[in-house]
Design an enzyme around this catalytic site. Structure first.
Site, PDB file in Angstrom:
ATOM      1  CB  CYS A  47      72.370  31.114  35.593  1.00 49.83           C
ATOM      2  SG  CYS A  47      71.928  30.507  33.980  1.00 49.83           S
ATOM      3  CG  ASP A  88      60.762  32.259  33.197  1.00 44.40           C
ATOM      4  OD1 ASP A  88      60.466  31.052  33.176  1.00 44.40           O
ATOM      5  OD2 ASP A  88      61.712  32.706  33.869  1.00 44.40           O
ATOM      6  CE  LYS A 138      63.509  27.483  28.662  1.00 41.78           C
ATOM      7  NZ  LYS A 138      64.248  27.210  29.909  1.00 41.78           N
ATOM      8  CG  ASN A 139      61.013  26.343  31.778  1.00 39.72           C
ATOM      9  OD1 ASN A 139      62.037  26.034  31.173  1.00 39.72           O
ATOM     10  ND2 ASN A 139      60.772  27.570  32.182  1.00 39.72           N
ATOM     11  NE  ARG A 187      69.953  28.297  27.550  1.00 37.91           N
ATOM     12  CZ  ARG A 187      70.465  28.433  28.774  1.00 37.91           C
ATOM     13  NH1 ARG A 187      71.331  29.404  29.023  1.00 37.91           N
ATOM     14  NH2 ARG A 187      70.110  27.624  29.743  1.00 37.91           N
ATOM     15  NE  ARG A 233      68.622  29.825  37.452  1.00 43.80           N
ATOM     16  CZ  ARG A 233      68.146  29.426  36.272  1.00 43.80           C
ATOM     17  NH1 ARG A 233      68.813  29.698  35.178  1.00 43.80           N
ATOM     18  NH2 ARG A 233      67.046  28.711  36.200  1.00 43.80           N
TER      19      ARG A 233
END
Ligand code: EPZ
Length: 418
Positions: free
Chosen positions: A116, A305, A22-23, A397, A121
């Site tokens: 967030c 994460d 994803k990143n 997500r 952030r």
């Protein structure tokens, strides 16, 4: 709204193929605007952050279409430099669009991405770096307006190795006049993917993966095809699932070197791990020893994460563990929900003291963010009895087919509408 219903307490056996990262994909999508030609991202995960980003590209005037797992983007007709507020607020990574939209159109307008679910952030490093490249930036009424006919190469020193700021500055400088040097750059592997993609488009980026990235600006970039790197965080999540539930898992489409910090911890707590090529095998039986101390830090340190899944694992290890979250201010939302399942956790500021219990008990828990939701799901799959995990929007997500992959490995988990 949807929830998982989980009948926990069963070991996991089987094979899981890992999605593209994803990143890595999100900055690649931002980079697609740097060229007036079409690009193809192969094996693109259909997760809602990616769908959200394609929505922003379409708002800019890009043509976007899926063909199976391949995402086609043609930005030849793109002409809008304004990133819609609703989409920008929904998607933190929309801030990456600033660099590429400025590079393409000479200006950009974006709503200030909101705080967030895991912390403040800020984007101060993004904006100060862009100013170094000659971008004029004004902020009013929650909007950021950027103007710069063509960014000028410059030296930029980042106060902290911000992933997003590093990526934004690479995007903004790829077509700049002159050379840009980014010092104290983030070293995450996803940035190497961005470098490789831009170079495949005819760009001249080097040093990604290290602390200094050098971008020699070029006038034009052409179309390209690219397959993103595997998702090291998804892979780490399933490795931790095996450590929590016991059993044996084989992961394919992984790069073991990206997971050194986690693999070291899992071996320390007596998981048997083998790695060869793009595969990782993990086998766990009996109760884990506690990892004692887990401190998150920028790559190649322990990834923030994976802090939430690791905290869930520490709940059922033998002994006490201290988890320190050094990157984000409020990334312990999963703790009260784990306590509801019988975990013994005390949080003080950025540190959590976890005293291991033999097993967690099923309960009704609520996901508060992406990785916390994944951690609660792992806790439910390992717990005794039935659990529900509500509000799957967060998990969706970043994880494609999360419950299918767990079910294929023997977990009793299903998704229902609430
Ligand atoms: C990226 O976020 C990832 N997101 C995050 O993954 C990940 O947790 C994070 O990097 C750290 O690895 C994407 O790549 C889309 P940062 P980003 O800028 O770029 C401070 C997930 O779960 N900072 O490296 O926003 C900031 O406060 C997500 O997949 C500033 O002070 O992270 C934080 O303390 C969550 N000023 C630290 O840097 C700035 O201008 C790290 O943030 C920017 C950041």
């Amino acid at each position: 709204m949807e929830k998982f219903i989980v009948e926990g307490g069963r070991p996991l056996y089987g094979h899981i193929d890992i999605q593209s990262a994803k990143n890595a994909v999100l900055p690649l999508l931002a980079a697609s605007v740097l060229t007036e030609e079409a690009v193809i991202i192969h094996k693109c995960p259909r997760i809602s952050d990616v769908v959200g980003m394609t929505g922003i590209l379409e708002e800019l005037g890009c043509a976007v279409r899926w063909e199976g797992g391949d995402l086609y983007i043609d930005s030849s007709a793109a002409a809008n430099h304004e990133i819609p507020a609703a989409l920008a607020k929904e998607l933190r990574s929309s801030v990456f669009m600033l660099g590429s939209v400025i590079a393409r159109f000479g200006r950009a307008r974006i709503a200030y991405p909101g705080g967030c679910d895991i912390g403040l952030r800020p984007i101060d490093l993004h904006l100060s770096g862009l100013r170094r490249l000659g971008v004029e930036i004004s902020e009013d009424g929650g909007y950021i307006d950027c103007a710069c006919p063509r960014p000028q190469g410059a030296e930029v020193l980042l106060d902290c190795p911000s992933v997003g700021a590093t990526e934004n500055l690479i995007l903004a400088s790829a077509r700049a006049e002159g050379t840009t040097v980014i010092r104290n750059a983030a070293r995450e592997p996803e940035i190497v993917d961005l470098q490789n993609f831009i170079n495949r488009m005819g760009g001249r980026v080097k040093g990604a993966g290290g602390a200094t990235v050098v971008v020699e600006g070029v006038r034009k970039l052409h179309g390209a095809e690219f397959t993103p790197m595997p998702d090291r965080i998804e892979a780490g999540t399933f490795l931790i699932a095996a450590a929590m539930c016991g059993g044996k898992l084989a992961l394919t489409n992984v790069q073991p070197a990206h997971l050194d910090a986690l693999l070291h911890k899992l071996r320390e707590i007596s998981c048997k791990i083998g790695a060869e090529g793009d595969k990782i095998y993990i086998e766990c039986a009996g109760r884990r020893l506690s990892p004692k101390l887990v401190e998150t830090s920028p790559y190649p340190g322990f990834p923030t994460d994976l802090q939430a899944p690791m905290t869930a694992l520490a709940c059922i290890c033998e002994g006490a563990t201290v988890v320190v979250e050094n990157l984000f201010e409020t990334r312990f939302k999963h703790v009260p929900e784990l306590i509801r399942m019988g975990a013994d956790i005390t949080v003080r500021g950025r540190a959590a003291l976890i005293r291991g219990v033999r097993s967690l008990q099923g309960a009704d828990v609520i996901a508060g963010d992406l990785r916390g939701g994944a951690a609660l799901t792992l806790a439910a799959v390992s717990a005794e009895g039935e659990s529900t995990v509500t509000d799957l929007r967060f998990i969706d997500r970043g994880y494609s087919g999360f419950e299918y992959k767990l079910r294929a490995a023997g977990a009793r988990i299903r998704r229902v509408r609430v």
